[in-house]
Write an enzyme that holds these catalytic residues in place. Structure first.
Site, PDB file in Angstrom:
ATOM      1  N   ARG A 258       0.800  -1.231   0.000  1.00 56.65           N
ATOM      2  CA  ARG A 258       0.000   0.000   0.000  1.00 56.65           C
ATOM      3  C   ARG A 258       0.829   1.276   0.000  1.00 56.65           C
ATOM      4  O   ARG A 258       0.599   2.182  -0.807  1.00 56.65           O
ATOM      5  CB  ARG A 258      -0.875   0.068   1.268  1.00 56.65           C
ATOM      6  CG  ARG A 258      -2.229  -0.521   1.163  1.00 56.65           C
ATOM      7  CD  ARG A 258      -2.617  -1.059   2.519  1.00 56.65           C
ATOM      8  NE  ARG A 258      -1.684  -2.118   2.845  1.00 56.65           N
ATOM      9  CZ  ARG A 258      -1.840  -3.377   2.429  1.00 56.65           C
ATOM     10  NH1 ARG A 258      -2.904  -3.713   1.775  1.00 56.65           N
ATOM     11  NH2 ARG A 258      -0.937  -4.303   2.687  1.00 56.65           N
ATOM     12  N   THR A 259       1.757   1.378   0.951  1.00 57.61           N
ATOM     13  CA  THR A 259       2.434   2.664   1.165  1.00 57.61           C
ATOM     14  C   THR A 259       3.260   3.052  -0.057  1.00 57.61           C
ATOM     15  O   THR A 259       3.171   4.168  -0.566  1.00 57.61           O
ATOM     16  CB  THR A 259       3.318   2.582   2.424  1.00 57.61           C
ATOM     17  OG1 THR A 259       2.519   2.077   3.491  1.00 57.61           O
ATOM     18  CG2 THR A 259       3.866   3.932   2.806  1.00 57.61           C
TER      19      THR A 259
ATOM     20  N   LYS B 274      27.239  -3.768  -2.618  1.00 54.64           N
ATOM     21  CA  LYS B 274      28.704  -3.682  -2.779  1.00 54.64           C
ATOM     22  C   LYS B 274      29.353  -3.052  -1.555  1.00 54.64           C
ATOM     23  O   LYS B 274      30.543  -2.741  -1.570  1.00 54.64           O
ATOM     24  CB  LYS B 274      29.036  -2.833  -4.000  1.00 54.64           C
ATOM     25  CG  LYS B 274      28.488  -3.362  -5.301  1.00 54.64           C
ATOM     26  CD  LYS B 274      28.894  -2.421  -6.443  1.00 54.64           C
ATOM     27  CE  LYS B 274      27.787  -2.250  -7.436  1.00 54.64           C
ATOM     28  NZ  LYS B 274      27.932  -1.035  -8.241  1.00 54.64           N
TER      29      LYS B 274
ATOM     30  N   ARG C 248      11.123   3.786   3.704  1.00 57.92           N
ATOM     31  CA  ARG C 248      10.742   2.849   4.770  1.00 57.92           C
ATOM     32  C   ARG C 248      11.980   2.044   5.122  1.00 57.92           C
ATOM     33  O   ARG C 248      12.733   1.629   4.239  1.00 57.92           O
ATOM     34  CB  ARG C 248       9.623   1.912   4.308  1.00 57.92           C
ATOM     35  CG  ARG C 248       9.361   0.789   5.301  1.00 57.92           C
ATOM     36  CD  ARG C 248       8.186  -0.056   4.937  1.00 57.92           C
ATOM     37  NE  ARG C 248       6.938   0.658   5.155  1.00 57.92           N
ATOM     38  CZ  ARG C 248       5.724   0.092   5.023  1.00 57.92           C
ATOM     39  NH1 ARG C 248       5.644  -1.191   4.672  1.00 57.92           N
ATOM     40  NH2 ARG C 248       4.632   0.782   5.234  1.00 57.92           N
TER      41      ARG C 248
ATOM     42  N   HIS D 192       4.701   5.510  11.801  1.00 60.05           N
ATOM     43  CA  HIS D 192       4.355   5.463  10.372  1.00 60.05           C
ATOM     44  C   HIS D 192       3.438   6.687  10.168  1.00 60.05           C
ATOM     45  O   HIS D 192       2.213   6.566  10.098  1.00 60.05           O
ATOM     46  CB  HIS D 192       3.625   4.142  10.099  1.00 60.05           C
ATOM     47  CG  HIS D 192       3.354   3.833   8.671  1.00 60.05           C
ATOM     48  ND1 HIS D 192       3.486   4.747   7.647  1.00 60.05           N
ATOM     49  CD2 HIS D 192       2.934   2.681   8.083  1.00 60.05           C
ATOM     50  CE1 HIS D 192       3.157   4.161   6.497  1.00 60.05           C
ATOM     51  NE2 HIS D 192       2.830   2.911   6.737  1.00 60.05           N
TER      52      HIS D 192
HETATM   53  N1   CP Z   1      -0.421   0.081   5.809  1.00 65.19           N
HETATM   54  C1   CP Z   1       0.792  -0.238   5.320  1.00 65.19           C
HETATM   55  O1   CP Z   1       1.811   0.322   5.728  1.00 65.19           O
HETATM   56  O2   CP Z   1       0.770  -1.219   4.360  1.00 65.19           O
HETATM   57  P1   CP Z   1       2.046  -1.721   3.552  1.00 65.19           P
HETATM   58  O3   CP Z   1       2.958  -2.404   4.547  1.00 65.19           O
HETATM   59  O4   CP Z   1       1.506  -2.667   2.520  1.00 65.19           O
HETATM   60  O5   CP Z   1       2.711  -0.524   2.947  1.00 65.19           O
END
Ligand code: CP
Length: 313
Positions: free
Chosen positions: A58-59, A87, A108, A136
């Site tokens: 999603r993100t 490397k 992320r 998040h």
């Molecule tokens: N909600 C969320 O962070 O989903 P993903 O891990 O799929 O990005």
């Protein structure tokens, strides 16, 4: 209000006041109503760097889709195997490469503090798409936007947050965001997965917190279901347990099934940051309270608004 997001990092929900979040929601509403030909000027010629060191569906997709929806493009990676990290290049140098080639970075990483470290290295704004178990923030933003859109308000609601409150990073961003509103929060978890004290201690020190958030902890979900306006389910974060046996002890602790719809308020909403495993049974998807797929769709709108606010004065 002058645009407080312009050129700013997004690392924690603690950093945004209620007024700033409300500006983001208003901008999200405006963007969702704009035709593509009007939206493209917001991101035209701009490049988003994607640095995803952890799995995501999603993100990452919604950051890329959001940038495309305002006329920009995205480049980057979602696994390190194809990068020079293999490397031996350092994380800091990798950030410098992405910074040199883009206007804004969405990242992320499995380590707490990683997004803040990247923001210290990069002169371009960094948006955290999840940093270890820490936070998040853009999920927290879209979660609040979902509540605002689907309930018409955030103030005055009773909100249950259920499941893995220890390792679930979306929980922390949500609590920090809710602390700026007048809400009652019920935290429901097994004793070993209670929210870390950092989330509930010192809420008054969070920027823009009005201190009217009331928090209670519980172990049972079912008795609360008739009372809640918002039920925010979370997945037990198997990948963050140091020991598989400990995970097995709490696996499947909470779930919602179709028949639970009958004991919930008719106008309650059930949310989940997703992915889900077994905590919301597929049979619930057709129940009137289910909002988790709509919540996921709001992610693109809120991220498009956030990108446009950061990129434009
Ligand atoms: N909600 C969320 O962070 O989903 P993903 O891990 O799929 O990005």
């Amino acid at each position: 209000m002058p645009n407080p997001f312009f050129k700013h990092d997004v690392l924690s929900m603690k950093d945004f006041s209620r007024e700033e979040l409300e500006l983001l929601f208003l901008t999200s509403d405006k963007i969702s109503e704009m035709k593509f030909k009007d939206r493209v000027s917001l991101g035209e010629g701009r490049i988003q760097g994607i640095m995803f060191f952890e799995p995501s569906t999603r993100t990452r997709l919604s950051f890329e889709s959001a940038m495309a929806s305002i006329g920009g493009t995205s480049i980057g990676f979602s696994e390190t195997k194809t990068t020079s990290l293999e490397k031996g290049e350092s994380f800091a140098d990798t950030v410098r490469v992405v910074e040199a080639n883009t206007d804004i970075i969405a990242m992320r990483h499995p380590m707490e503090g990683s997004a803040r470290f990247a923001s210290d290295v990069s002169s371009k704004p960094v948006i955290s798409g999840g940093a270890g178990t820490e936070e998040h923030p853009t999920q927290g933003m879209l979660d609040l936007y979902t509540i605002q859109k689907e309930k018409g308000r955030i103030d005055g609601l009773r909100i249950g947050i259920v499941g893995d409150l220890k390792y679930g990073r979306t929980v922390y961003s949500l609590i920090y965001g809710l602390s700026k509103f007048d809400v009652n929060v019920d935290l429901v978890s097994p004793p070993t997965l209670k929210v870390r004290k950092e989330a509930t201690l010192g809420l008054e020190k969070i920027r823009g917190s009005n201190n009217t958030i009331e928090i209670k902890e519980h172990e049972e979900l079912k008795p609360l279901l008739p009372e809640l306006d918002v039920i925010y389910m979370t997945r037990i974060q198997k990948e963050r347990f140091p020991d598989e046996q400990e995970f097995e002890k709490v696996r499947g602790s909470y779930y919602i099934d179709a028949e639970d719809s009958k004991i919930m308020k008719r106008d309650a909403i059930v949310m989940h940051p997703l992915p889900r495993v077994d905590e919301i049974r597929p049979a619930f998807d057709n129940m009137p309270q289910a909002r988790y797929f709509k919540q996921m769709q709001y992610g693109r709108t809120v991220r498009a608004a956030l990108l446009s606010l950061i990129l434009n004065p």
